[in-house]
Write an enzyme that holds these catalytic residues in place. Structure first.
Site, PDB file in Angstrom:
ATOM      1  N   LYS A  61      47.555  58.279   5.632  1.00 15.66           N
ATOM      2  CA  LYS A  61      48.279  59.555   5.707  1.00 15.66           C
ATOM      3  C   LYS A  61      47.882  60.401   6.920  1.00 15.66           C
ATOM      4  CE  LYS A  61      49.196  60.024   0.754  1.00 15.66           C
ATOM      5  NZ  LYS A  61      49.039  60.855  -0.438  1.00 15.66           N
ATOM      6  N   ASP A  97      53.343  65.853  -1.335  1.00 11.45           N
ATOM      7  CA  ASP A  97      52.402  65.817  -2.472  1.00 11.45           C
ATOM      8  C   ASP A  97      52.291  67.199  -3.125  1.00 11.45           C
ATOM      9  OD1 ASP A  97      51.766  63.124  -2.277  1.00 11.45           O
ATOM     10  OD2 ASP A  97      50.053  63.461  -0.969  1.00 11.45           O
TER      11      ASP A  97
HETATM   12  P1  NAP Z   1      40.703  60.499  -0.656  1.00 10.24           P
HETATM   13  O1  NAP Z   1      41.215  61.108   0.601  1.00 10.24           O
HETATM   14  O2  NAP Z   1      39.906  59.247  -0.588  1.00 10.24           O
HETATM   15  O3  NAP Z   1      39.825  61.655  -1.393  1.00 10.24           O
HETATM   16  C1  NAP Z   1      39.151  61.409  -2.602  1.00 10.24           C
HETATM   17  C2  NAP Z   1      38.341  62.637  -3.026  1.00 10.24           C
HETATM   18  O4  NAP Z   1      37.732  62.344  -4.271  1.00 10.24           O
HETATM   19  C3  NAP Z   1      37.216  63.034  -2.070  1.00 10.24           C
HETATM   20  O5  NAP Z   1      37.072  64.433  -2.084  1.00 10.24           O
HETATM   21  C4  NAP Z   1      35.996  62.355  -2.672  1.00 10.24           C
HETATM   22  O6  NAP Z   1      34.776  63.071  -2.481  1.00 10.24           O
HETATM   23  C5  NAP Z   1      36.306  62.433  -4.149  1.00 10.24           C
HETATM   24  N1  NAP Z   1      35.698  61.297  -4.843  1.00 10.24           N
HETATM   25  C6  NAP Z   1      35.998  59.990  -4.711  1.00 10.24           C
HETATM   26  N2  NAP Z   1      35.236  59.261  -5.549  1.00 10.24           N
HETATM   27  C7  NAP Z   1      34.410  60.117  -6.190  1.00 10.24           C
HETATM   28  C8  NAP Z   1      33.390  59.958  -7.163  1.00 10.24           C
HETATM   29  N3  NAP Z   1      33.067  58.770  -7.661  1.00 10.24           N
HETATM   30  N4  NAP Z   1      32.752  61.061  -7.618  1.00 10.24           N
HETATM   31  C9  NAP Z   1      33.063  62.286  -7.130  1.00 10.24           C
HETATM   32  N5  NAP Z   1      34.030  62.496  -6.197  1.00 10.24           N
HETATM   33  C10 NAP Z   1      34.702  61.425  -5.739  1.00 10.24           C
HETATM   34  O7  NAP Z   1      41.906  60.182  -1.650  1.00 10.24           O
HETATM   35  P2  NAP Z   1      43.302  60.983  -1.800  1.00 10.24           P
HETATM   36  O8  NAP Z   1      44.295  60.506  -0.813  1.00 10.24           O
HETATM   37  O9  NAP Z   1      42.985  62.429  -1.841  1.00 10.24           O
HETATM   38  O10 NAP Z   1      43.814  60.477  -3.246  1.00 10.24           O
HETATM   39  C11 NAP Z   1      43.104  60.839  -4.411  1.00 10.24           C
HETATM   40  C12 NAP Z   1      43.809  60.304  -5.650  1.00 10.24           C
HETATM   41  O11 NAP Z   1      45.063  60.947  -5.827  1.00 10.24           O
HETATM   42  C13 NAP Z   1      44.092  58.798  -5.600  1.00 10.24           C
HETATM   43  O12 NAP Z   1      43.766  58.240  -6.854  1.00 10.24           O
HETATM   44  C14 NAP Z   1      45.598  58.735  -5.337  1.00 10.24           C
HETATM   45  O13 NAP Z   1      46.180  57.551  -5.870  1.00 10.24           O
HETATM   46  C15 NAP Z   1      46.068  59.977  -6.090  1.00 10.24           C
HETATM   47  N6  NAP Z   1      47.372  60.492  -5.606  1.00 10.24           N
HETATM   48  C16 NAP Z   1      48.409  60.533  -6.482  1.00 10.24           C
HETATM   49  C17 NAP Z   1      49.640  61.051  -6.081  1.00 10.24           C
HETATM   50  C18 NAP Z   1      50.781  61.114  -7.058  1.00 10.24           C
HETATM   51  O14 NAP Z   1      51.928  61.226  -6.622  1.00 10.24           O
HETATM   52  N7  NAP Z   1      50.525  61.088  -8.357  1.00 10.24           N
HETATM   53  C19 NAP Z   1      49.806  61.531  -4.781  1.00 10.24           C
HETATM   54  C20 NAP Z   1      48.713  61.473  -3.900  1.00 10.24           C
HETATM   55  C21 NAP Z   1      47.497  60.948  -4.330  1.00 10.24           C
HETATM   56  P3  NAP Z   1      33.948  63.024  -1.103  1.00 10.24           P
HETATM   57  O15 NAP Z   1      34.625  63.999  -0.180  1.00 10.24           O
HETATM   58  O16 NAP Z   1      32.578  63.456  -1.500  1.00 10.24           O
HETATM   59  O17 NAP Z   1      34.015  61.617  -0.616  1.00 10.24           O
END
Ligand code: NAP
Length: 311
Positions: A61, A97
């Site tokens: 993204k 989003d």
């Molecule tokens: P990302 O950029 O990888 O960010 C993930 C975030 O979660 C970061 O802040 C990370 O913390 C935190 N995190 C990850 N693992 C963790 C753990 N074990 N314990 C504590 N914090 C943790 O991912 P993203 O693009 O934001 O996506 C996040 C989720 O949203 C995904 O599952 C995605 O599939 C979902 N999503 C869904 C939709 C929908 O339409 N429903 C749309 C967009 C995204 P750190 O900063 O400390 O690494």
């Protein structure tokens, strides 16, 4: 087209192709597995006119935001692109989003105006969601993340992009909006910090992938059961994770007697503006929702043979 890595689990093909069929469009929505760093090959297909547009998902993204020709204001605010539409040969990047979040909250009966919002996670999805919450008029925004610096950077970037000046030392906007970044770790939980953050919250959003694991939540069950969490009685929880649909986090909302919006709701609503940008027609939302729920219930994505590797 959809560019992501991996895309095997995406439910978007079922949703969009049902919409295309309902409008009589002989179109396909083809997911491509694009490894990290490989998005340029996807852009070549778009520029060559192989499609009217595309969705972009993890981990591309942010790269997409620097590769499109133009950004919509909300994509600029989020610093990330999840939708690309071709307009007169120009690739326009959007981020839907946040729109998906606000529409899902509305469906669950919550409007962000004047409310306190708590967001767990500070990644790409959180950026789009926080920008949308600020633009929708929340009075207070708290971002809780394992890595504090990332939450601070998110708040600074989002407030700046949304036209709010910030005082760097306190991360408070020089306006009626209060914004705070808090460190939150399940390994070292600070329950006082959590209950202060949740106190009076009107919207609580999980954007971390923690809830993909059965029984896992950014909020420990212990905190819910202790009675120390006192969100507003009209508070709505929303989880961006949609597999499982009823995550532990959303079940905790139920335990607290609160309403919930699921990640499937968000997936549906983020898809609506994308569909309309590509087709120039009103999205058949009911048809798309039915197809999405059927695909989710069937336990998976569209046919495997439709997935492609870029050449
Ligand atoms: P990302 O950029 O990888 O960010 C993930 C975030 O979660 C970061 O802040 C990370 O913390 C935190 N995190 C990850 N693992 C963790 C753990 N074990 N314990 C504590 N914090 C943790 O991912 P993203 O693009 O934001 O996506 C996040 C989720 O949203 C995904 O599952 C995605 O599939 C979902 N999503 C869904 C939709 C929908 O339409 N429903 C749309 C967009 C995204 P750190 O900063 O400390 O690494």
């Amino acid at each position: 087209m959809l560019f992501g890595w991996p895309v095997w689990s995406s439910l978007s093909p079922a949703m969009h192709e049902a919409g295309f069929r309902a409008l009589g469009l002989p179109w396909r929505y083809v997911p491509f597995d694009v490894p990290p760093g490989g998005l340029a090959a996807g852009f070549e297909l778009l520029r060559a006119g192989c499609a009217v547009g595309a969705n972009v998902t993890i981990p591309h993204k942010e790269d997409a935001a620097s590769m499109v020709d133009e950004l919509t204001p909300r994509a600029r605010a989020a610093g990330a692109v999840n939708t690309i539409a071709k307009r007169d040969g120009v690739l326009v990047g959007d981020n839907t989003d946040g729109y998906g979040l606000i529409a899902s909250l509305a469906r669950a009966g919550a409007s962000p105006g004047g409310r306190k919002a708590v967001v767990f996670g500070a990644g790409g999805a959180a950026r789009g969601c926080c920008a949308a919450l600020v633009n929708a008029g929340v009075s207070e925004l708290i971002v809780m993340n394992r890595t504090l610096e990332r939450a601070e950077a998110l708040i600074t970037a989002v407030l700046r992009a949304c036209g709010r000046q910030t005082e760097a030392s306190t991360l408070k906007a020089r306006s009626s909006l209060k914004a705070r970044a808090l460190e939150w770790s399940l390994e070292r939980p600070d329950y006082d910090r959590l209950s202060q953050a949740m106190d009076g919250a009107g919207i609580v959003v999980n954007t971390t992938p923690i809830t993909r694991q059965p029984g896992a939540s950014p909020i420990p069950d212990e905190a819910v059961e202790s009675g120390r969490l006192r969100p507003d009685p009209a508070c709505v929880f929303c989880d961006l994770v949609y597999r499982p649909e009823w995550t532990r986090f959303l079940k905790q909302a139920r335990v607290l007697g609160l309403a919930a919006a699921t990640g499937l709701d968000v997936l549906l609503h983020q898809g609506v503006p994308a569909f309309e940008a590509w087709t120039g027609r009103k999205a058949p939302v009911d048809v798309m929702e039915e197809a999405l729920r059927a695909a989710a219930q069937a336990g998976g994505p569209g046919p495997a043979h439709l997935r492609r590797r870029l050449p």
